[in-house]
Design a protein around this motif. Structure first.
Motif, mmCIF file in Angstrom:
data_model
loop_
_atom_site.group_PDB
_atom_site.id
_atom_site.type_symbol
_atom_site.label_atom_id
_atom_site.label_comp_id
_atom_site.label_asym_id
_atom_site.label_seq_id
_atom_site.Cartn_x
_atom_site.Cartn_y
_atom_site.Cartn_z
ATOM 1 N N SER A 36 32.717 45.215 52.193
ATOM 2 C CA SER A 36 33.963 44.558 51.800
ATOM 3 C C SER A 36 34.684 45.254 50.665
ATOM 4 O O SER A 36 35.873 45.026 50.468
ATOM 5 C CB SER A 36 33.670 43.121 51.338
ATOM 6 O OG SER A 36 33.159 42.354 52.384
ATOM 7 N N ASP A 37 33.972 46.041 49.884
ATOM 8 C CA ASP A 37 34.591 46.612 48.690
ATOM 9 C C ASP A 37 34.359 48.113 48.606
ATOM 10 O O ASP A 37 33.647 48.700 49.420
ATOM 11 C CB ASP A 37 34.079 45.892 47.425
ATOM 12 C CG ASP A 37 32.599 46.140 47.161
ATOM 13 O OD1 ASP A 37 31.897 46.719 48.023
ATOM 14 O OD2 ASP A 37 32.124 45.735 46.080
ATOM 15 N N CYS B 16 38.020 47.910 39.393
ATOM 16 C CA CYS B 16 38.071 46.452 39.260
ATOM 17 C C CYS B 16 39.233 46.032 38.358
ATOM 18 O O CYS B 16 39.943 45.078 38.657
ATOM 19 C CB CYS B 16 36.754 45.913 38.714
ATOM 20 S SG CYS B 16 35.421 45.910 39.938
ATOM 21 N N GLY C 44 42.437 45.526 39.874
ATOM 22 C CA GLY C 44 42.581 44.406 40.803
ATOM 23 C C GLY C 44 41.969 44.638 42.170
ATOM 24 O O GLY C 44 42.214 43.881 43.115
ATOM 25 N N ILE C 45 41.141 45.660 42.296
ATOM 26 C CA ILE C 45 40.544 46.008 43.591
ATOM 27 C C ILE C 45 39.029 45.852 43.473
ATOM 28 O O ILE C 45 38.426 46.355 42.522
ATOM 29 C CB ILE C 45 40.910 47.460 43.969
ATOM 30 C CG1 ILE C 45 42.435 47.606 44.054
ATOM 31 C CG2 ILE C 45 40.240 47.869 45.278
ATOM 32 C CD1 ILE C 45 42.915 49.051 44.158
ATOM 33 N N PRO C 46 38.395 45.144 44.423
ATOM 34 C CA PRO C 46 36.954 44.932 44.304
ATOM 35 C C PRO C 46 36.165 46.225 44.494
ATOM 36 O O PRO C 46 36.411 46.982 45.428
ATOM 37 C CB PRO C 46 36.643 43.928 45.421
ATOM 38 C CG PRO C 46 37.743 44.099 46.417
ATOM 39 C CD PRO C 46 38.964 44.501 45.625
ATOM 40 N N VAL D 299 45.627 50.282 49.176
ATOM 41 C CA VAL D 299 44.671 49.767 48.193
ATOM 42 C C VAL D 299 43.547 50.779 47.984
ATOM 43 O O VAL D 299 43.147 51.076 46.848
ATOM 44 C CB VAL D 299 44.105 48.407 48.661
ATOM 45 C CG1 VAL D 299 42.988 47.952 47.735
ATOM 46 C CG2 VAL D 299 45.207 47.362 48.739
ATOM 47 N N PRO E 103 42.646 40.821 47.434
ATOM 48 C CA PRO E 103 41.631 41.686 46.810
ATOM 49 C C PRO E 103 41.278 41.251 45.385
ATOM 50 O O PRO E 103 40.092 41.179 45.025
ATOM 51 C CB PRO E 103 42.295 43.070 46.840
ATOM 52 C CG PRO E 103 43.172 43.037 48.056
ATOM 53 C CD PRO E 103 43.694 41.622 48.120
ATOM 54 N N ILE E 104 42.291 40.921 44.579
ATOM 55 C CA ILE E 104 42.021 40.614 43.165
ATOM 56 C C ILE E 104 41.112 39.389 43.004
ATOM 57 O O ILE E 104 40.375 39.273 42.020
ATOM 58 C CB ILE E 104 43.340 40.441 42.377
ATOM 59 C CG1 ILE E 104 43.069 40.656 40.889
ATOM 60 C CG2 ILE E 104 43.966 39.086 42.624
ATOM 61 C CD1 ILE E 104 44.336 40.780 40.051
ATOM 62 N N THR F 222 38.550 38.773 44.659
ATOM 63 C CA THR F 222 37.159 39.100 44.987
ATOM 64 C C THR F 222 36.537 40.071 43.984
ATOM 65 O O THR F 222 35.362 40.423 44.116
ATOM 66 C CB THR F 222 37.062 39.715 46.399
ATOM 67 O OG1 THR F 222 37.700 40.995 46.390
ATOM 68 C CG2 THR F 222 37.730 38.834 47.439
ATOM 69 N N VAL F 223 37.337 40.500 42.994
ATOM 70 C CA VAL F 223 36.805 41.423 41.981
ATOM 71 C C VAL F 223 35.660 40.755 41.217
ATOM 72 O O VAL F 223 35.798 39.624 40.750
ATOM 73 C CB VAL F 223 37.923 41.839 40.996
ATOM 74 C CG1 VAL F 223 37.342 42.534 39.774
ATOM 75 C CG2 VAL F 223 38.929 42.744 41.698
ATOM 76 N N GLY F 224 34.548 41.449 41.114
ATOM 77 C CA GLY F 224 33.426 40.951 40.327
ATOM 78 C C GLY F 224 32.510 39.989 41.059
ATOM 79 O O GLY F 224 31.519 39.519 40.515
ATOM 80 N N ALA G 229 29.690 41.112 47.397
ATOM 81 C CA ALA G 229 31.099 41.373 47.662
ATOM 82 C C ALA G 229 31.623 40.469 48.778
ATOM 83 O O ALA G 229 30.874 40.094 49.676
ATOM 84 C CB ALA G 229 31.288 42.849 48.047
ATOM 85 N N MET G 230 32.913 40.096 48.696
ATOM 86 C CA MET G 230 33.522 39.245 49.723
ATOM 87 C C MET G 230 34.726 39.943 50.332
ATOM 88 O O MET G 230 35.391 40.726 49.665
ATOM 89 C CB MET G 230 33.960 37.925 49.106
ATOM 90 C CG MET G 230 32.801 37.105 48.600
ATOM 91 S SD MET G 230 33.303 35.396 48.246
ATOM 92 C CE MET G 230 33.149 34.660 49.883
ATOM 93 N N PRO G 231 35.027 39.628 51.586
ATOM 94 C CA PRO G 231 36.172 40.256 52.245
ATOM 95 C C PRO G 231 37.500 39.787 51.647
ATOM 96 O O PRO G 231 37.598 38.689 51.103
ATOM 97 C CB PRO G 231 36.052 39.806 53.704
ATOM 98 C CG PRO G 231 35.124 38.652 53.703
ATOM 99 C CD PRO G 231 34.258 38.761 52.486
ATOM 100 N N SER G 232 38.511 40.621 51.755
ATOM 101 C CA SER G 232 39.847 40.288 51.253
ATOM 102 C C SER G 232 40.880 40.960 52.135
ATOM 103 O O SER G 232 40.543 41.747 53.016
ATOM 104 C CB SER G 232 40.003 40.760 49.805
ATOM 105 O OG SER G 232 39.907 42.165 49.736
ATOM 106 N N SER H 223 45.181 42.496 51.830
ATOM 107 C CA SER H 223 46.310 42.754 50.929
ATOM 108 C C SER H 223 47.484 41.834 51.222
ATOM 109 O O SER H 223 47.696 41.409 52.357
ATOM 110 C CB SER H 223 46.782 44.195 51.087
ATOM 111 O OG SER H 223 45.756 45.066 50.711
#
Lengths: 203, 203, 203, 203
Positions: free
Chosen positions: C75-76, C126, C129-131, C189, D172-173, D175-177, D181-184, D186
């Motif tokens: 996912s990231d 991060c 804003g991007i995982p 992204v 995306p933002i 899911t940061v951190g 990880a999780m899907p996102s 744009s």
């Protein structure tokens, strides 16, 4: 003494076993003091599945009907909440039928609720140490089809019967060699969970 | 007769049980004709875990060491391939240590391979009907730390010992009430899988 | 002015595009004040991939090498930490090679660490804003193969070069029609994330 | 010229943004030749959400109503098929309500179908290179609540309106951190997908 009809599908989608039938057949020879369990295998075929279930209900005259199906990929026992009036198959059933956006019962309601005590069943299974949750969709393949057909029979012909549908995970052996790995649950664990479901339903 | 040292961690990360120790303790009273299994609980603590394992190896003088750890969220038995020379904790261990980017053994190699027959173990577990696969990472928490420490001991002090690490899923009871649902595996299934791993390792 | 060599694989495994190359080719015409980016497509083939990269490094004489690969299902942005000295393919590469348990470099160490500032890269992506996260395994297919080969070249021939590997998700279009749905990330992204990685690496 | 009412919820569940509203607000200033889009933010509150939507429909007099909600954890655009007549909250809404097993509309049917062309919408989004699928459950939180309320309004008061609900992934933002990880997806991709959905709905 209350009578329970427990059903499970035959294998489909390339599988050689169906955990639903494996679990169900375990109850064939299990005597209980407070209730009696009759079992029936259901073909994974649109229409025919409902016909077989209808005959079984007429024969057995159960107080409770619990139908089981395989939900490959799910991790826990999922107690279905609602059946919807549509068939929409992504793979063919065991006789090659692949209905798209078809209504199951022409004048039937858009959905039927399970008439099993789904919250009590879920809580009792969890209390016994086995993960379970309410599911909000039984899909649009033969599982939902049978579930809808069962609730329609109950609504129109057997108003005193309580019935519903429970999805169960793959057995461990069905996940051997899969990549990526998929969740599974042991037969004895699933049998115990379904026993909890039966006890909560006949209470 | 070959001697096997089987280890499992105590619970960590808020869990009250650790499936690794549940599985390991099952072998305490299990007699086998072809080999002997000694078990040891390992604290989920950086450094101390390796010290406890070192003493156990010196005491038991095993031919094979298999260390087990919990890999919450994984669906199958994962036979670890490689231990890397770094600690990088996302949560504190059971004594509050949380090393970041620290080397485990100052002059140690970047990685050690498992010296267990990992492909044979995986194949034998799968043949017994239980899902298993090779894993390429034991993480950077205490599991990898102990695994690296074990392989370093073998490389420097016990060249005739075969050793490695196997990660196992949650027990069903650990996943009750989780949302979303998480995969689990029954104790008896995991015990059987580890028995397969032992047999393949002493062969 | 610092020179960056950015590489991406050609499509493999039945895909018609590789997000790695899509991202890399975006940098072909992007001028920066502080550094210069040269791009190179790498064939998804064992051995040949390393040969192509070696020639590119000798030609370009870069200060930094960042190789990108597709990690379908993640996912990231995953910044790889470590390359291991083994090829173990589950599918054939683009020339039909499918090595099993083969060493990449006969006398090479078991593993090489990325020499990119992986924590700074992850934090900077991060912050934008991007995982992103650190990954502990680049697999045992051509991605890890190239990553190991790159780090070996750096260790033996180009000690002043910093290099490493970053895995990126599928592009949205690659996940259309998949069941169950799979995570993806947009090209712009991913381009922005890799720009962050380059900036952190040349700092 | 056809009028489209597009709605999105305010943030809930600890999030500071809601991708649904981010997408919807993008259409505020977008002029189209063939149709006109009016937007409305909906509070993530049981009952109040339906009241706000009702007033908006009466004000705007739209031909098409599309309501958007965040489905954190999903990977693709999911076009909801069916709304069910039950509220069953696992977390409180934005005013602290947490209904359990409550009926939404006392004499309402068990379920309403979306009256949007859900198969055409899904196909058109996929054709544009963005992953989309039919979803069989909008949950039992405020999303399903609003969806059911919308379809009930259409059934009882606005028979010529077409309406439905679409769930979208995290930005995306958001899911940061997160670990794991999780899907996102744009914003621009989601905006394009919803534009496809509008065009298919006004056709």
């Amino acid at each position: 003494m209350k009578k329970v009809l427990l059903t499970g599908f035959d294998p489909f989608g390339g599988e050689v076993i169906n955990p639903a039938w494996e679990v169900v057949s375990h109850f064939q020879s299990k005597p209980y003091d407070e209730f009696e369990v009759e079992v029936k295998q259901i073909p994974t075929v649109f229409r025919k599945s409902i016909e077989v279930l209808t005959r079984a209900i007429r024969d057995v005259q159960p107080d409770v009907v619990i139908s089981l199906g395989q939900a490959g990929g799910r991790s826990d026992i999922s107690v279905e909440r609602v059946a919807i009036n549509v068939d929409d198959a992504m793979i063919p059933d065991n006789e090659g039928n692949k209905p798209i956006d078809e209504i199951i019962v022409a004048d039937g309601p858009s959905a039927y609720w399970s008439s099993l005590p789904i919250k009590a069943i879920t809580a009792d299974i969890c209390k016994s140490g086995i993960p379970a949750s309410i599911s909000l969709s039984a899909g649009t393949f033969v599982c939902n089809h049978l579930f809808y057909g069962l609730q329609h029979m109950i609504a129109t012909e057997f108003p005193n019967v309580k019935g519903g549908f429970i999805h169960i995970p793959y057995l461990p052996i069905q996940t051997v060699g899969r990549w990526p790995a998929m969740p599974s649950m042991s037969l004895d664990v699933m049998v115990k969970a379904i026993e909890m479901a039966i006890i909560a339903s006949v209470r």
